[in-house]
Design an enzyme around this catalytic site. Structure first.
Site, mmCIF file in Angstrom:
data_model
loop_
_atom_site.group_PDB
_atom_site.id
_atom_site.type_symbol
_atom_site.label_atom_id
_atom_site.label_comp_id
_atom_site.label_asym_id
_atom_site.label_seq_id
_atom_site.Cartn_x
_atom_site.Cartn_y
_atom_site.Cartn_z
ATOM 1 N N LEU A 43 39.699 41.491 43.792
ATOM 2 C CA LEU A 43 39.568 42.796 43.527
ATOM 3 C C LEU A 43 39.813 43.290 44.662
ATOM 4 O O LEU A 43 39.829 43.203 45.957
ATOM 5 C CB LEU A 43 37.769 42.717 42.994
ATOM 6 C CG LEU A 43 37.556 41.989 41.929
ATOM 7 C CD1 LEU A 43 35.960 42.140 41.716
ATOM 8 C CD2 LEU A 43 38.365 42.410 40.549
ATOM 9 N N HIS A 47 39.978 48.439 41.500
ATOM 10 C CA HIS A 47 38.989 47.770 40.406
ATOM 11 C C HIS A 47 37.629 48.447 40.833
ATOM 12 O O HIS A 47 36.936 48.518 39.769
ATOM 13 C CB HIS A 47 39.061 46.231 40.852
ATOM 14 C CG HIS A 47 40.342 45.538 40.469
ATOM 15 N ND1 HIS A 47 40.825 44.949 41.488
ATOM 16 C CD2 HIS A 47 40.950 45.348 39.443
ATOM 17 C CE1 HIS A 47 42.078 44.113 40.963
ATOM 18 N NE2 HIS A 47 41.873 44.434 39.947
ATOM 19 N N GLU A 158 44.811 53.523 34.816
ATOM 20 C CA GLU A 158 46.029 54.010 34.501
ATOM 21 C C GLU A 158 47.183 53.515 35.277
ATOM 22 O O GLU A 158 48.567 53.622 34.747
ATOM 23 C CB GLU A 158 45.997 55.618 34.596
ATOM 24 C CG GLU A 158 45.164 56.465 33.663
ATOM 25 C CD GLU A 158 45.192 58.022 33.951
ATOM 26 O OE1 GLU A 158 45.861 58.335 35.341
ATOM 27 O OE2 GLU A 158 44.762 58.804 33.431
HETATM 28 P P1 AMP Z 1 44.020 43.512 36.976
HETATM 29 O O1 AMP Z 1 43.159 42.630 37.818
HETATM 30 O O2 AMP Z 1 45.318 43.692 37.889
HETATM 31 O O3 AMP Z 1 44.250 42.730 35.658
HETATM 32 O O4 AMP Z 1 43.491 44.927 36.686
HETATM 33 C C1 AMP Z 1 42.416 45.090 36.135
HETATM 34 C C2 AMP Z 1 41.779 46.415 35.808
HETATM 35 O O5 AMP Z 1 42.063 47.272 37.002
HETATM 36 C C3 AMP Z 1 43.200 47.012 35.044
HETATM 37 O O6 AMP Z 1 42.571 48.162 33.917
HETATM 38 C C4 AMP Z 1 43.849 47.729 35.955
HETATM 39 O O7 AMP Z 1 44.698 48.933 35.383
HETATM 40 C C5 AMP Z 1 42.918 48.286 36.922
HETATM 41 N N1 AMP Z 1 43.522 48.726 38.131
HETATM 42 C C6 AMP Z 1 44.450 48.031 38.929
HETATM 43 N N2 AMP Z 1 44.892 48.541 39.949
HETATM 44 C C7 AMP Z 1 44.356 49.753 39.877
HETATM 45 C C8 AMP Z 1 44.429 50.741 40.924
HETATM 46 N N3 AMP Z 1 45.169 50.745 41.951
HETATM 47 N N4 AMP Z 1 43.666 51.960 40.558
HETATM 48 C C9 AMP Z 1 42.943 52.047 39.501
HETATM 49 N N5 AMP Z 1 42.766 50.925 38.584
HETATM 50 C C10 AMP Z 1 43.540 49.925 38.960
#
Ligand code: AMP
Length: 289
Positions: A43, A47, A158
């Site tokens: 995280l 996140h 997004e």
């Molecule tokens: P992940 O752990 O990469 O699968 O991401 C989990 C959630 O966090 C997904 O909905 C991603 O789009 C979101 N997320 C990842 N990086 C960012 C970021 N830099 N800003 C906002 N949301 C993010």
């Protein structure tokens, strides 16, 4: 009088669907609204901004951490994807999340598992073209998480724009009673979109990585000034990416923001989306025009 302490709840952990349902069912019985934030862990502040959004919208926030094997291709980074459950739990507790759902692979995919969710529209191009099977893995695991937790609201970034549209479509098509919320991308100081995969970047690559968003923002400026110049601006962007020192470009596209259809000129809200490779990392980013 002492200032009122901002009390953070103690983070509970559920490892099975049964435990998850017992906790969320108890909350719903009390009339509380519940948000789910699905993640793969490692995280970062991006996140945590999703968790924060959940706390604004709902009384309780569940965060799932599951590195989902079915959304990784055979030559992708499933085995080396960063895993840091204890540090993640500490961050979730200090942000104020209520429940961590951290199932094992056998809990999510027991022997004989043979069903998948395939969103036919929206998944053929962009990341779908470069990562065969990726969105089927995402759609399947997110459908499972939504049916397991039955949240009122589910929150996605997004940052993964195509994924957000795919999830909105699947909840609509399958009548899953949940409100999907998209949260803007959180960025580092130089504009690089925060990502667990940024950990793969070497220091010199990290300098290059910060150029991607600058190029996308410059493209958006150019398109605002000349909405008919999509092809020329796209070509300019491709050249800029190559000059900046990225290894290769999977795609750089200007698409309709709702349908992801290709555009020749900008009449409706549009999105610039890119995926590039740099060292061991594949970076994605997107912005609105
Ligand atoms: P992940 O752990 O990469 O699968 O991401 C989990 C959630 O966090 C997904 O909905 C991603 O789009 C979101 N997320 C990842 N990086 C960012 C970021 N830099 N800003 C906002 N949301 C993010």
């Amino acid at each position: 009088m002492k200032p009122k302490q901002n009390q953070k709840p103690k983070l509970e952990t559920a490892r099975s669907v049964t435990e998850l349902r017992a906790v969320v069912g108890g909350w719903h019985a009390q009339g509380l609204r519940v948000a789910l934030v699905p993640t793969m862990g490692a995280l970062h502040a991006g996140h945590l901004s999703l968790v924060q959004k959940g706390l604004e919208l709902c009384d309780r926030v569940v965060v799932s951490i599951f590195v989902n094997p079915t959304q990784f291709g055979p030559n992708e980074d499933f085995s080396r994807y960063p895993r840091q459950m204890e540090a993640d739990a500490a961050q979730l507790e200090s942000t104020g999340a209520h429940l961590l759902f951290a199932p094992g692979v056998e809990e999510m995919y027991p022997p004989g598992f043979s069903t998948s969710v395939n969103v036919k529209d929206l998944t053929q191009s962009l990341c779908g073209a470069f990562r065969p099977g990726h969105f089927e893995g995402v759609a399947t695991v997110v459908t499972k998480l939504l049916l397991q937790a039955l949240p009122d609201v589910a929150i996605f970034g997004e940052k993964d724009y195509q994924q957000l549209l795919v999830i909105r479509r699947l909840t609509r098509d399958l009548d899953i009673p949940v409100e999907i919320i998209g949260v803007p991308t959180l960025r580092e100081k130089d504009g690089l979109a925060m990502s667990s995969r940024n950990a793969y970047l070497q220091p010199d690559e990290r300098q290059v990585a910060g150029q991607l968003n600058r190029i996308l923002f410059a493209m958006a400026e150019k398109l605002r000034a000349a909405p008919g110049d999509v092809a020329a601006v796209r070509q300019w962007g491709l050249e800029q990416i190559a000059e900046a020192g990225f290894d290769t470009t999977d795609y750089l596209e200007v698409r309709d923001a709702a349908t992801l259809e290709t555009l020749e000129n900008i009449r409706t809200p549009a999105r610039i989306l890119a995926a590039v490779r740099l060292g061991k990392a594949r970076l994605i980013d997107n912005i609105a025009v």
